[in-house]
Write a protein that holds these residues in place. Sequence first.
Motif, PDB file in Angstrom:
ATOM      1  N   GLY A  43       0.820  -1.211   0.000  1.00  0.00           N
ATOM      2  CA  GLY A  43       0.000   0.000   0.000  1.00  0.00           C
ATOM      3  C   GLY A  43       0.849   1.255   0.000  1.00  0.00           C
ATOM      4  N   GLY A  44       0.200   2.334  -0.375  1.00  0.00           N
ATOM      5  CA  GLY A  44       0.905   3.580  -0.633  1.00  0.00           C
ATOM      6  C   GLY A  44       1.494   4.257   0.596  1.00  0.00           C
ATOM      7  N   GLU A  47       4.759   2.868   1.546  1.00  0.00           N
ATOM      8  CA  GLU A  47       5.688   3.213   0.462  1.00  0.00           C
ATOM      9  C   GLU A  47       6.247   4.634   0.678  1.00  0.00           C
ATOM     10  N   LYS A 199      11.845   0.751  -6.498  1.00  0.00           N
ATOM     11  CA  LYS A 199      10.613   0.825  -7.282  1.00  0.00           C
ATOM     12  C   LYS A 199      10.765   1.796  -8.456  1.00  0.00           C
ATOM     13  N   SER A 228      -1.799  -3.172  -9.068  1.00  0.00           N
ATOM     14  CA  SER A 228      -2.704  -2.776  -7.983  1.00  0.00           C
ATOM     15  C   SER A 228      -2.927  -3.937  -7.044  1.00  0.00           C
ATOM     16  N   ARG A 229      -3.160  -3.621  -5.797  1.00  0.00           N
ATOM     17  CA  ARG A 229      -3.645  -4.652  -4.878  1.00  0.00           C
ATOM     18  C   ARG A 229      -4.930  -5.229  -5.452  1.00  0.00           C
ATOM     19  N   LYS A 234     -10.038  -0.876  -7.274  1.00  0.00           N
ATOM     20  CA  LYS A 234      -9.080  -0.772  -8.394  1.00  0.00           C
ATOM     21  C   LYS A 234      -9.695  -1.326  -9.680  1.00  0.00           C
ATOM     22  N   GLY A 258      -0.389  -7.734  -8.911  1.00  0.00           N
ATOM     23  CA  GLY A 258      -0.931  -7.286  -7.635  1.00  0.00           C
ATOM     24  C   GLY A 258      -0.396  -8.113  -6.493  1.00  0.00           C
ATOM     25  N   GLY A 259      -0.910  -7.781  -5.343  1.00  0.00           N
ATOM     26  CA  GLY A 259      -0.530  -8.515  -4.143  1.00  0.00           C
ATOM     27  C   GLY A 259      -1.494  -8.094  -3.067  1.00  0.00           C
ATOM     28  N   ILE A 297       8.270  -4.845 -10.019  1.00  0.00           N
ATOM     29  CA  ILE A 297       7.236  -3.897 -10.451  1.00  0.00           C
ATOM     30  C   ILE A 297       7.868  -2.788 -11.291  1.00  0.00           C
ATOM     31  N   GLY A 317      -3.142   7.244  -5.864  1.00  0.00           N
ATOM     32  CA  GLY A 317      -2.702   6.350  -6.940  1.00  0.00           C
ATOM     33  C   GLY A 317      -1.216   6.509  -7.210  1.00  0.00           C
ATOM     34  N   LEU A 318      -0.405   6.018  -6.277  1.00  0.00           N
ATOM     35  CA  LEU A 318       1.046   6.087  -6.482  1.00  0.00           C
ATOM     36  C   LEU A 318       1.467   5.309  -7.719  1.00  0.00           C
ATOM     37  N   THR A 319       0.710   4.286  -8.045  1.00  0.00           N
ATOM     38  CA  THR A 319       1.049   3.493  -9.226  1.00  0.00           C
ATOM     39  C   THR A 319       0.993   4.371 -10.486  1.00  0.00           C
ATOM     40  N   GLU A 322       4.200   6.413 -10.402  1.00  0.00           N
ATOM     41  CA  GLU A 322       5.352   5.549 -10.729  1.00  0.00           C
ATOM     42  C   GLU A 322       5.444   5.313 -12.235  1.00  0.00           C
TER      43      GLU A 322
HETATM   44  N1  UDP Z   1       2.301  -2.163  -4.898  1.00  0.00           N
HETATM   45  C1  UDP Z   1       3.218  -3.175  -4.700  1.00  0.00           C
HETATM   46  N2  UDP Z   1       2.807  -4.444  -4.953  1.00  0.00           N
HETATM   47  C2  UDP Z   1       1.574  -4.733  -5.400  1.00  0.00           C
HETATM   48  C3  UDP Z   1       0.642  -3.703  -5.609  1.00  0.00           C
HETATM   49  C4  UDP Z   1       1.040  -2.409  -5.337  1.00  0.00           C
HETATM   50  O1  UDP Z   1       4.368  -2.936  -4.316  1.00  0.00           O
HETATM   51  O2  UDP Z   1       1.281  -5.895  -5.612  1.00  0.00           O
HETATM   52  C5  UDP Z   1       2.750  -0.795  -4.627  1.00  0.00           C
HETATM   53  C6  UDP Z   1       2.608   0.137  -5.801  1.00  0.00           C
HETATM   54  O3  UDP Z   1       3.746   0.037  -6.644  1.00  0.00           O
HETATM   55  C7  UDP Z   1       2.462   1.464  -5.100  1.00  0.00           C
HETATM   56  C8  UDP Z   1       1.703   1.108  -3.836  1.00  0.00           C
HETATM   57  O4  UDP Z   1       1.943  -0.274  -3.607  1.00  0.00           O
HETATM   58  O5  UDP Z   1       3.722   1.975  -4.747  1.00  0.00           O
HETATM   59  C9  UDP Z   1       0.197   1.316  -4.003  1.00  0.00           C
HETATM   60  O6  UDP Z   1      -0.119   2.636  -3.807  1.00  0.00           O
HETATM   61  P1  UDP Z   1      -1.424   3.274  -4.449  1.00  0.00           P
HETATM   62  O7  UDP Z   1      -1.495   4.677  -3.965  1.00  0.00           O
HETATM   63  O8  UDP Z   1      -1.394   3.085  -5.943  1.00  0.00           O
HETATM   64  O9  UDP Z   1      -2.626   2.390  -3.913  1.00  0.00           O
HETATM   65  P2  UDP Z   1      -3.045   1.820  -2.462  1.00  0.00           P
HETATM   66  O10 UDP Z   1      -2.610   0.387  -2.484  1.00  0.00           O
HETATM   67  O11 UDP Z   1      -2.360   2.644  -1.412  1.00  0.00           O
HETATM   68  O12 UDP Z   1      -4.543   1.944  -2.472  1.00  0.00           O
END
Ligand code: UDP
Length: 415
Positions: A43-44, A47, A199, A228-229, A234, A258-259, A297, A317-319, A322
């Motif tokens: 999650g962001g 991060e 990243k 995305s998770r 998402k 995702g994860g 990623i 939306g850090l993705t 990125e």
């Molecule tokens: N991310 C990751 N692995 C995943 C999915 C997301 O490392 O399987 C990272 C992604 O690169 C980003 C952050 O988790 O840096 C997700 O932040 P975002 O603001 O996009 O969404 P959030 O998960 O906080 O809702």
Amino acid sequence: MNNDLLARYENIVGPDVVEQLRQMASRLKEARVLHVNSTRYGGGVAEILRSMVPLMEALGLSVRWEVISGDDTFFQVTKSFHNALQGFPIEFTEKAIKIYEENNRKEFEKLEKFLREADFVFIHDPQPAFLIKFMPERKNRWIWRCHIDLSRPYRPVWRYLKNIVVDYDASIFSMPDFTQPLPQPQYIIPPSIDPLTEKNMELPPEEIKSVYDRFGLDPAKPIVLQVSRFDRFKDPVGVIRAALLAMKFLPFQLVYAGGGAADDPEGEIVYQEVLAAAKDHPDIHILYLPPDAHRTINALQRAAQVVLQKSIKEGFGLTVTEAMWKYKPVIGGDTGGIRLQVVNHHTGFLVHTPEGAALRIRYLLFYQDKCYEMGQKAHQFVKENFLITRHVRDYLSLMLAFVCGNGERIELEAL
Ligand code: UDP
């Protein structure tokens, strides 16, 4: 002051930006800052903190990052609060409130010393927000940092949370749309990415190409990617639908990487829904990655031609950031923080439906020169607005506003 780290940022953003940070931080020397959130990985928020803490320390502040823990029931409750605050009605029970408050009480006992010692306490999101209720006589400053889209919350849950948030000295939202009427000062601070992390750093071309072999991708087909998770906000099923529609017209492969996150108990269920929607299609690759797969990623984002972030709600939306940093135009859901980053037709496209996303995928894969041009603009836009150096500057300004009071001007030496 860790000048090595600061020098590495200087190489990217230029010396003036870093010098300004140094000057602002010099007014905050020895300030003790504590960040509290609810997960160290995934999650962001995690991060951001992983980069913000060392940068603030490099500038001479004394910074701690603490994570509250909780069992499954606690995280189920906080996830339901999260969903409700982003607009979904939930069953909001006395029992849920009790679980939430009781867990915060337990965590307060563990963290009390740090919460008392700090000059500035930044509490991230609702999970640890209730900690403040156990320190009514506090002398330090507490700031509630809300990362989620609070523009249309489910009212019963917001009324409850508001009663907690009003105790804070200030609150921070990612964009004006997310603010709610509150008595204390509110600051607008969008999030950011760190260009130095695994990243986001540059990678050798072989490492980027290696994703084809590692994940059984077809080197002859362009990659359309969403990272995305596995979370319904998402819209992973909408992403698959968009890809299937666009694949009728031109060849490409969709990668959904995702994860989970430690504080998100719904991931597994959504993952199963996504697998069912993909139906073993040979050009749809669903990757379940471990939480520390940052370089992977990074490589996927660099290998992709086009990146999607088709969220239906998105705090920031850090993705998106990125991908834009890696010169990719982003096709994003027209919602929340995506709107701050995707300037429609310039740094990407805003879409409302899988059909809209499909149309834009076709456009960007077909007009490669346009795709390139938009990617260049996307990178520049992130450089100017969404890097960690700007983010830390905003946090320093906020703390300086408390230290100097509203009346005093903050004098920085002329650059
Ligand atoms: N991310 C990751 N692995 C995943 C999915 C997301 O490392 O399987 C990272 C992604 O690169 C980003 C952050 O988790 O840096 C997700 O932040 P975002 O603001 O996009 O969404 P959030 O998960 O906080 O809702």
